[in-house]
Design a protein around this motif. Structure first.
Motif, PDB file in Angstrom:
ATOM      1  N   TYR A 116       0.812  -1.213   0.000  1.00  0.00           N
ATOM      2  CA  TYR A 116       0.000   0.000   0.000  1.00  0.00           C
ATOM      3  C   TYR A 116       0.845   1.262   0.000  1.00  0.00           C
ATOM      4  CZ  TYR A 116      -4.178  -2.776   1.227  1.00  0.00           C
ATOM      5  OH  TYR A 116      -5.216  -3.665   1.241  1.00  0.00           O
ATOM      6  N   ARG A 117       1.829   1.300   0.874  1.00  0.00           N
ATOM      7  CA  ARG A 117       2.600   2.530   1.057  1.00  0.00           C
ATOM      8  C   ARG A 117       3.438   2.877  -0.165  1.00  0.00           C
ATOM      9  NH1 ARG A 117       3.070   5.652   5.259  1.00  0.00           N
ATOM     10  NH2 ARG A 117       1.961   4.148   6.553  1.00  0.00           N
ATOM     11  N   GLY A 118       3.754   1.893  -0.983  1.00  0.00           N
ATOM     12  CA  GLY A 118       4.565   2.164  -2.168  1.00  0.00           C
ATOM     13  C   GLY A 118       3.755   2.470  -3.404  1.00  0.00           C
ATOM     14  N   ALA A 119       2.466   2.767  -3.252  1.00  0.00           N
ATOM     15  CA  ALA A 119       1.601   3.017  -4.403  1.00  0.00           C
ATOM     16  C   ALA A 119       1.021   4.426  -4.361  1.00  0.00           C
ATOM     17  CB  ALA A 119       0.472   1.992  -4.434  1.00  0.00           C
ATOM     18  N   ALA A 120       0.908   5.037  -5.541  1.00  0.00           N
ATOM     19  CA  ALA A 120       0.326   6.377  -5.652  1.00  0.00           C
ATOM     20  C   ALA A 120      -1.169   6.321  -5.915  1.00  0.00           C
ATOM     21  CB  ALA A 120       1.017   7.154  -6.769  1.00  0.00           C
ATOM     22  N   GLY A 121      -1.667   5.156  -6.324  1.00  0.00           N
ATOM     23  CA  GLY A 121      -3.080   5.026  -6.629  1.00  0.00           C
ATOM     24  C   GLY A 121      -3.570   3.616  -6.385  1.00  0.00           C
ATOM     25  N   ALA A 122      -4.891   3.468  -6.313  1.00  0.00           N
ATOM     26  CA  ALA A 122      -5.475   2.145  -6.081  1.00  0.00           C
ATOM     27  C   ALA A 122      -6.800   2.012  -6.817  1.00  0.00           C
ATOM     28  CB  ALA A 122      -5.679   1.905  -4.593  1.00  0.00           C
ATOM     29  N   LEU A 123      -7.031   0.823  -7.367  1.00  0.00           N
ATOM     30  CA  LEU A 123      -8.337   0.448  -7.872  1.00  0.00           C
ATOM     31  C   LEU A 123      -8.952  -0.486  -6.840  1.00  0.00           C
ATOM     32  CD1 LEU A 123      -7.070   1.516 -10.537  1.00  0.00           C
ATOM     33  CD2 LEU A 123      -8.285  -0.304 -11.735  1.00  0.00           C
ATOM     34  N   LEU A 124     -10.038  -0.045  -6.224  1.00  0.00           N
ATOM     35  CA  LEU A 124     -10.757  -0.839  -5.228  1.00  0.00           C
ATOM     36  C   LEU A 124     -11.925  -1.504  -5.938  1.00  0.00           C
ATOM     37  CD1 LEU A 124     -11.465  -1.778  -2.381  1.00  0.00           C
ATOM     38  CD2 LEU A 124     -12.492   0.476  -1.967  1.00  0.00           C
ATOM     39  N   VAL A 125     -11.867  -2.833  -6.065  1.00  0.00           N
ATOM     40  CA  VAL A 125     -12.797  -3.551  -6.943  1.00  0.00           C
ATOM     41  C   VAL A 125     -13.770  -4.427  -6.151  1.00  0.00           C
ATOM     42  CG1 VAL A 125     -12.969  -5.105  -8.939  1.00  0.00           C
ATOM     43  CG2 VAL A 125     -10.936  -3.654  -8.669  1.00  0.00           C
ATOM     44  N   TYR A 126     -15.041  -4.376  -6.544  1.00  0.00           N
ATOM     45  CA  TYR A 126     -16.025  -5.336  -6.046  1.00  0.00           C
ATOM     46  C   TYR A 126     -16.723  -5.985  -7.239  1.00  0.00           C
ATOM     47  CZ  TYR A 126     -19.716  -1.831  -6.943  1.00  0.00           C
ATOM     48  OH  TYR A 126     -20.568  -0.934  -7.531  1.00  0.00           O
ATOM     49  N   ASP A 127     -17.393  -7.086  -6.986  1.00  0.00           N
ATOM     50  CA  ASP A 127     -18.122  -7.830  -8.005  1.00  0.00           C
ATOM     51  C   ASP A 127     -19.598  -7.440  -7.899  1.00  0.00           C
ATOM     52  OD1 ASP A 127     -19.538  -9.725  -9.467  1.00  0.00           O
ATOM     53  OD2 ASP A 127     -18.347 -11.429  -8.785  1.00  0.00           O
ATOM     54  N   SER A 128     -20.134  -6.827  -8.940  1.00  0.00           N
ATOM     55  CA  SER A 128     -21.516  -6.338  -8.877  1.00  0.00           C
ATOM     56  C   SER A 128     -22.541  -7.461  -8.816  1.00  0.00           C
ATOM     57  CB  SER A 128     -21.816  -5.436 -10.078  1.00  0.00           C
ATOM     58  OG  SER A 128     -21.677  -6.141 -11.299  1.00  0.00           O
ATOM     59  N   THR A 129     -22.093  -8.721  -8.958  1.00  0.00           N
ATOM     60  CA  THR A 129     -23.013  -9.857  -8.842  1.00  0.00           C
ATOM     61  C   THR A 129     -22.916 -10.543  -7.477  1.00  0.00           C
ATOM     62  OG1 THR A 129     -21.509 -11.592  -9.673  1.00  0.00           O
ATOM     63  CG2 THR A 129     -22.671 -10.277 -11.319  1.00  0.00           C
ATOM     64  N   ARG A 130     -22.015 -10.052  -6.607  1.00  0.00           N
ATOM     65  CA  ARG A 130     -21.836 -10.658  -5.281  1.00  0.00           C
ATOM     66  C   ARG A 130     -21.845  -9.564  -4.222  1.00  0.00           C
ATOM     67  NH1 ARG A 130     -16.316 -12.911  -5.908  1.00  0.00           N
ATOM     68  NH2 ARG A 130     -16.523 -13.472  -3.699  1.00  0.00           N
ATOM     69  N   ARG A 131     -22.959  -9.449  -3.520  1.00  0.00           N
ATOM     70  CA  ARG A 131     -23.129  -8.360  -2.554  1.00  0.00           C
ATOM     71  C   ARG A 131     -22.084  -8.385  -1.447  1.00  0.00           C
ATOM     72  NH1 ARG A 131     -25.940  -4.250  -0.910  1.00  0.00           N
ATOM     73  NH2 ARG A 131     -27.131  -4.248  -2.832  1.00  0.00           N
ATOM     74  N   GLU A 132     -21.637  -9.575  -1.056  1.00  0.00           N
ATOM     75  CA  GLU A 132     -20.674  -9.623   0.048  1.00  0.00           C
ATOM     76  C   GLU A 132     -19.383  -8.895  -0.303  1.00  0.00           C
ATOM     77  OE1 GLU A 132     -19.983 -13.553  -2.213  1.00  0.00           O
ATOM     78  OE2 GLU A 132     -21.655 -12.212  -1.719  1.00  0.00           O
ATOM     79  N   THR A 133     -19.001  -8.882  -1.576  1.00  0.00           N
ATOM     80  CA  THR A 133     -17.778  -8.168  -1.975  1.00  0.00           C
ATOM     81  C   THR A 133     -17.971  -6.658  -1.858  1.00  0.00           C
ATOM     82  OG1 THR A 133     -18.309  -8.023  -4.356  1.00  0.00           O
ATOM     83  CG2 THR A 133     -17.236 -10.044  -3.578  1.00  0.00           C
ATOM     84  N   PHE A 134     -19.198  -6.197  -2.047  1.00  0.00           N
ATOM     85  CA  PHE A 134     -19.524  -4.780  -1.857  1.00  0.00           C
ATOM     86  C   PHE A 134     -19.551  -4.438  -0.368  1.00  0.00           C
ATOM     87  CE2 PHE A 134     -22.688  -1.364  -1.300  1.00  0.00           C
ATOM     88  CZ  PHE A 134     -22.145  -0.388  -2.133  1.00  0.00           C
ATOM     89  N   ASN A 135     -20.087  -5.353   0.433  1.00  0.00           N
ATOM     90  CA  ASN A 135     -20.165  -5.129   1.873  1.00  0.00           C
ATOM     91  C   ASN A 135     -18.794  -5.044   2.531  1.00  0.00           C
ATOM     92  OD1 ASN A 135     -22.957  -5.203   1.665  1.00  0.00           O
ATOM     93  ND2 ASN A 135     -23.107  -7.351   2.282  1.00  0.00           N
ATOM     94  N   HIS A 136     -17.788  -5.629   1.896  1.00  0.00           N
ATOM     95  CA  HIS A 136     -16.437  -5.629   2.459  1.00  0.00           C
ATOM     96  C   HIS A 136     -15.622  -4.398   2.055  1.00  0.00           C
ATOM     97  CE1 HIS A 136     -16.691 -10.321   2.639  1.00  0.00           C
ATOM     98  NE2 HIS A 136     -17.350  -9.742   3.617  1.00  0.00           N
TER      99      HIS A 136
END
Length: 214
Positions: free
Chosen positions: A76-96
């Motif tokens: 994390y600390r060595g990155a300037a950006g992040a893509l935070l991804v969830y699966d729109s077909t699996r609600r638990e991935t959104f909840n996390h």
């Protein structure tokens, strides 16, 4: 190939949300329907152009399993950006998402650019998270939001490019200390033109003056 800047960023999110497929689609323009789970961290790279400057992207694809979270956090600390991804077909991935976001904001550089990605939007018959819910989460947490499909390549280019443009803007206004590569940015040489490097160094110098803002 020469470049003005090298940006490092990471792709994070639960297992199976399509992080590796998004990276493969962006770097190789192809989709692999069956993909082995990422073990630890893998990375890809691609050269892009922003405002006439060559920028190299080095993207770390991180494992989503809990057993690899300590390894993922170290990137994390060595990155300037992040893509935070969830699966729109699996609600638990959104909840996390809140847990992932807390993690990255505790560990990463404060000015990191984060884009929220709702992947697999092509699977409309299986959708479990609405576009409005994703947009609302992004708004509440100050994130850029896009829905993508690694399978069809829908918005994949935009997801990575938007992240890079956001980082580039912050570099131009001096939000990053580009003399410190641990922040995820490296100043290079753009085809022998050192203007970008000179400008970046000047901004760093200016930032160190007592009268400048922190």
């Amino acid at each position: 190939m020469a470049y003005a800047y090298l940006f490092k960023y990471i792709i994070i999110g639960d297992t199976g949300v399509g992080k590796s497929c998004l990276l493969l689609q962006f770097t190789d323009k192809r989709f692999r329907p069956m993909h082995d789970l990422t073990i630890g961290v893998e990375f890809g790279a691609r050269m892009i152009s922003i405002e006439g400057k060559q920028v190299k992207l080095r993207i770390w694809d991180t494992a989503g399993q809990e057993s690899f979270r300590s390894i993922t956090r170290s990137y994390y600390r060595g990155a300037a950006g992040a893509l935070l991804v969830y699966d729109s077909t699996r609600r638990e991935t959104f909840n996390h998402l809140a847990r992932w976001l807390d993690d990255v904001r505790q560990q990463a550089y404060p000015n990191m650019s984060i884009v929220l990605i709702g992947n697999k939007c092509d699977l409309t018959h299986r959708r479990a998270v609405s576009t409005e819910e994703g947009a609302q989460f992004a708004k509440e947490h100050g994130l850029i939001f896009l829905e993508t499909s690694a399978r069809t390549a829908y918005n994949v280019e935009e997801a990575f490019m938007n992240t890079a443009r956001e980082i580039y803007k912050k570099v131009q206004v001096g939000a990053f200390d580009v003399s410190n590569e641990s922040n995820g940015i490296k100043v290079g040489y753009d085809g022998g033109n050192t203007g970008a490097q000179t400008t970046a160094k000047r901004r760093v110098g200016d930032a160190k003056k007592p009268s400048s803002c922190c």
